[in-house]
Write a protein that holds these residues in place. Structure first.
Motif, mmCIF file in Angstrom:
data_model
loop_
_atom_site.group_PDB
_atom_site.id
_atom_site.type_symbol
_atom_site.label_atom_id
_atom_site.label_comp_id
_atom_site.label_asym_id
_atom_site.label_seq_id
_atom_site.Cartn_x
_atom_site.Cartn_y
_atom_site.Cartn_z
ATOM 1 N N THR A 193 0.652 -1.092 0.113
ATOM 2 C CA THR A 193 0.025 0.098 0.052
ATOM 3 C C THR A 193 0.965 1.034 -0.020
ATOM 4 O O THR A 193 2.118 1.257 0.475
ATOM 5 N N GLY A 194 0.287 2.282 -0.271
ATOM 6 C CA GLY A 194 1.123 3.532 -0.458
ATOM 7 C C GLY A 194 1.983 3.833 -1.548
ATOM 8 O O GLY A 194 2.809 4.971 -2.100
ATOM 9 N N GLY A 195 2.082 2.924 -2.873
ATOM 10 C CA GLY A 195 2.856 2.833 -3.878
ATOM 11 C C GLY A 195 2.635 4.075 -4.851
ATOM 12 O O GLY A 195 3.183 4.541 -5.374
ATOM 13 N N ASP A 196 1.115 4.588 -4.795
ATOM 14 C CA ASP A 196 0.833 5.603 -5.750
ATOM 15 C C ASP A 196 1.410 6.863 -4.965
ATOM 16 O O ASP A 196 2.245 7.540 -6.152
ATOM 17 N N ALA A 197 1.481 6.946 -3.763
ATOM 18 C CA ALA A 197 2.174 8.212 -3.408
ATOM 19 C C ALA A 197 3.717 8.079 -3.721
ATOM 20 O O ALA A 197 4.161 9.281 -4.228
ATOM 21 N N LEU A 230 -14.820 -1.649 6.126
ATOM 22 C CA LEU A 230 -14.426 -0.229 6.510
ATOM 23 C C LEU A 230 -13.240 -0.309 7.552
ATOM 24 O O LEU A 230 -12.094 0.494 7.230
ATOM 25 N N ALA A 231 -13.168 -1.071 8.303
ATOM 26 C CA ALA A 231 -12.071 -1.429 9.188
ATOM 27 C C ALA A 231 -10.510 -1.389 8.366
ATOM 28 O O ALA A 231 -9.802 -0.997 8.768
ATOM 29 N N SER A 232 -10.859 -2.456 7.559
ATOM 30 C CA SER A 232 -9.776 -2.882 6.697
ATOM 31 C C SER A 232 -9.197 -1.714 5.817
ATOM 32 O O SER A 232 -7.900 -1.451 5.708
ATOM 33 N N GLN A 233 -9.983 -1.113 5.310
ATOM 34 C CA GLN A 233 -9.512 0.302 4.344
ATOM 35 C C GLN A 233 -9.088 1.038 5.227
ATOM 36 O O GLN A 233 -7.730 1.450 4.841
ATOM 37 N N TRP A 234 -9.322 1.541 6.454
ATOM 38 C CA TRP A 234 -8.602 2.537 7.226
ATOM 39 C C TRP A 234 -7.381 1.975 8.039
ATOM 40 O O TRP A 234 -6.403 2.719 7.760
ATOM 41 N N ARG A 235 -7.412 0.522 8.323
ATOM 42 C CA ARG A 235 -5.954 0.079 8.625
ATOM 43 C C ARG A 235 -4.841 0.183 7.710
ATOM 44 O O ARG A 235 -3.958 0.523 7.764
ATOM 45 N N ARG A 236 -5.409 0.061 6.382
ATOM 46 C CA ARG A 236 -4.669 0.045 5.178
ATOM 47 C C ARG A 236 -4.101 1.356 5.090
ATOM 48 O O ARG A 236 -3.043 1.688 4.666
ATOM 49 N N TYR A 237 -4.844 2.562 5.297
ATOM 50 C CA TYR A 237 -4.398 3.859 5.194
ATOM 51 C C TYR A 237 -3.251 3.963 6.393
ATOM 52 O O TYR A 237 -2.492 4.963 6.122
ATOM 53 N N GLY A 238 -3.605 3.677 7.595
ATOM 54 C CA GLY A 238 -2.430 3.628 8.493
ATOM 55 C C GLY A 238 -1.180 3.048 8.148
ATOM 56 O O GLY A 238 -0.211 3.652 8.337
ATOM 57 N N ARG A 239 -1.356 1.889 7.488
ATOM 58 C CA ARG A 239 -0.282 1.146 7.034
ATOM 59 C C ARG A 239 0.426 2.172 6.048
ATOM 60 O O ARG A 239 1.994 2.101 6.141
ATOM 61 N N SER A 240 -0.116 2.482 5.024
ATOM 62 C CA SER A 240 0.431 3.326 4.180
ATOM 63 C C SER A 240 1.271 4.465 4.655
ATOM 64 O O SER A 240 2.409 4.832 4.531
ATOM 65 N N ARG A 242 2.579 4.843 7.573
ATOM 66 C CA ARG A 242 3.996 4.283 8.446
ATOM 67 C C ARG A 242 4.906 3.877 7.159
ATOM 68 O O ARG A 242 6.014 4.371 7.339
ATOM 69 N N TYR A 243 4.419 3.221 6.182
ATOM 70 C CA TYR A 243 5.451 3.066 4.953
ATOM 71 C C TYR A 243 6.081 4.263 4.403
ATOM 72 O O TYR A 243 7.225 4.254 4.141
ATOM 73 N N LEU A 244 5.159 5.236 4.330
ATOM 74 C CA LEU A 244 5.672 6.601 3.463
ATOM 75 C C LEU A 244 6.470 7.232 4.476
ATOM 76 O O LEU A 244 7.373 7.820 4.057
ATOM 77 N N HIS A 245 6.281 7.178 5.966
ATOM 78 C CA HIS A 245 7.177 7.823 6.752
ATOM 79 C C HIS A 245 8.532 7.119 6.812
ATOM 80 O O HIS A 245 9.426 7.909 6.753
ATOM 81 N N GLU A 246 8.424 5.860 6.537
ATOM 82 C CA GLU A 246 9.940 5.345 6.426
ATOM 83 C C GLU A 246 10.818 5.396 5.162
ATOM 84 O O GLU A 246 11.787 5.656 5.058
#
Length: 322
Positions: A193-197, A230-240, A242-246
């Motif tokens: 996740t986060g690959g588009d950004a 909905l929970a899965s979608q927003w947890r994925r946003y959270g993972r994104s 974290r990944y983009l932070h790193e």
């Protein structure tokens, strides 16, 4: 004839060769509507190839793609990416096989509107533009969760284009000049996740060109129907996050303290809930207004949990190249 139809006949139109890349995983149920949307595109058919990349599906996705490709009036090229289970790896397979000057991206569960591709490509007439993001709107939905997401405009590109670190477009509705990938690299194939950004930021931070927004290039997307989705979608946003932070040093989303959470819930119970319920009874409010606050707190908590528990895998840092 509509204004859009008239626009398609002006001398200002720009019709380079375009490759549309769509990753698909177990998309059998989505394929009929998706293929119909591709058939209805107003962009000249002889200037488009549709690279539909099956990502090791366990349903009949690949069979349907291969069968459709043999007798379709549009140029459909079925591909497979079976080594890495990742939409970004599938998109890379499409980019590598593409012959177009511009690569456009959408997803199997999206519904591109007839003028989508035409409107998405026109800003590229400016040679400085290397990325174009179109708008993502919701497919009509009547459930409480769909209305909530609609009210929040969860899917809209206006959130990503206003990102404080750097604007970007989501791959559900995005186009990039193919030659840029030689300088920026492709998607990180092992990123989940986060690959588009990530890819937009690599292009923009390297000053390879400009990003434009094309609001009339519209793709429709279905909102989540269940609390679990909905929970899965927003947890994925959270993972994104974290990944983009790193990967890029992006600031992490602030987590709400239990004290703040409790205060907002109490205020909702004592003030908002009775007020909105009364307004609802007299037809001046809706169910989504009544439950907007607790649903907002729920999605915020799920995002925080995703961000807190995520750890970027070492192989997700790898960039693939043309």
């Amino acid at each position: 004839m509509s204004d859009h139809s008239l626009a398609a006949t002006t001398t200002q139109d720009f019709f380079p060769k375009v490759s549309v890349v769509i990753p698909i995983y177990n998309g059998e149920a989505d394929l009929p509507e998706l293929l119909n949307c591709l058939l209805l595109q107003t962009y000249p058919q002889d200037q488009v190839e549709y690279l539909l990349v099956d990502n090791n599906s366990s349903d009949r996705t690949l069979f349907i793609l291969q069968k459709t490709a043999t007798n379709s009036p549009i140029n459909i090229l079925p591909l497979s990416e079976n080594n890495i289970q990742s939409s970004y790896a599938a998109r890379n397979a499409g980019i590598k096989a593409a012959s177009g000057e511009i690569i456009a991206f959408t997803d199997a569960d999206c519904r591109p509107q007839p003028q989508w591709l035409y409107q998405l490509i026109q800003p590229f007439i400016n040679a400085e533009v290397v990325i174009v993001a179109g708008e993502i709107t919701a497919l009509p939905g009547k459930s409480l969760l769909e209305q909530f997401a609609d009210k929040q405009e969860t899917l809209s590109q206006k959130h990503t284009l206003a990102n404080k670190f750097c604007p970007y477009g989501q791959t559900a509705n995005l186009a990039i000049r193919r030659n840029i990938f030689h300088s920026s690299g492709l998607f990180r194939p092992h990123l989940s996740t986060g690959g588009d950004a990530d890819i937009c930021w690599r292009i923009l931070k390297a000053n390879l060109g400009k990003l434009e927004f094309s609001p009339d290039a519209i793709v429709q997307h279905r909102h989540r129907l269940t609390i679990k989705e909905l929970a899965s979608q927003w947890r994925r946003y959270g993972r994104s996050n974290r990944y983009l932070h790193e990967l890029h040093g992006v600031e992490l989303t602030r987590e709400m303290k239990n004290k703040e959470y409790g205060y907002i819930m109490l205020r909702w119970l004592l003030k908002e809930f009775p007020r909105e319920t009364i307004k609802n009874l007299v037809g001046k409010s809706s169910l989504v207004n009544i439950f907007n606050t607790p649903l907002g707190l729920f999605t915020g908590r799920e995002r925080s949990q995703g961000q807190r528990n995520a750890k970027l895998p070492e192989n997700a840092k790898m960039i693939e190249w043309l």
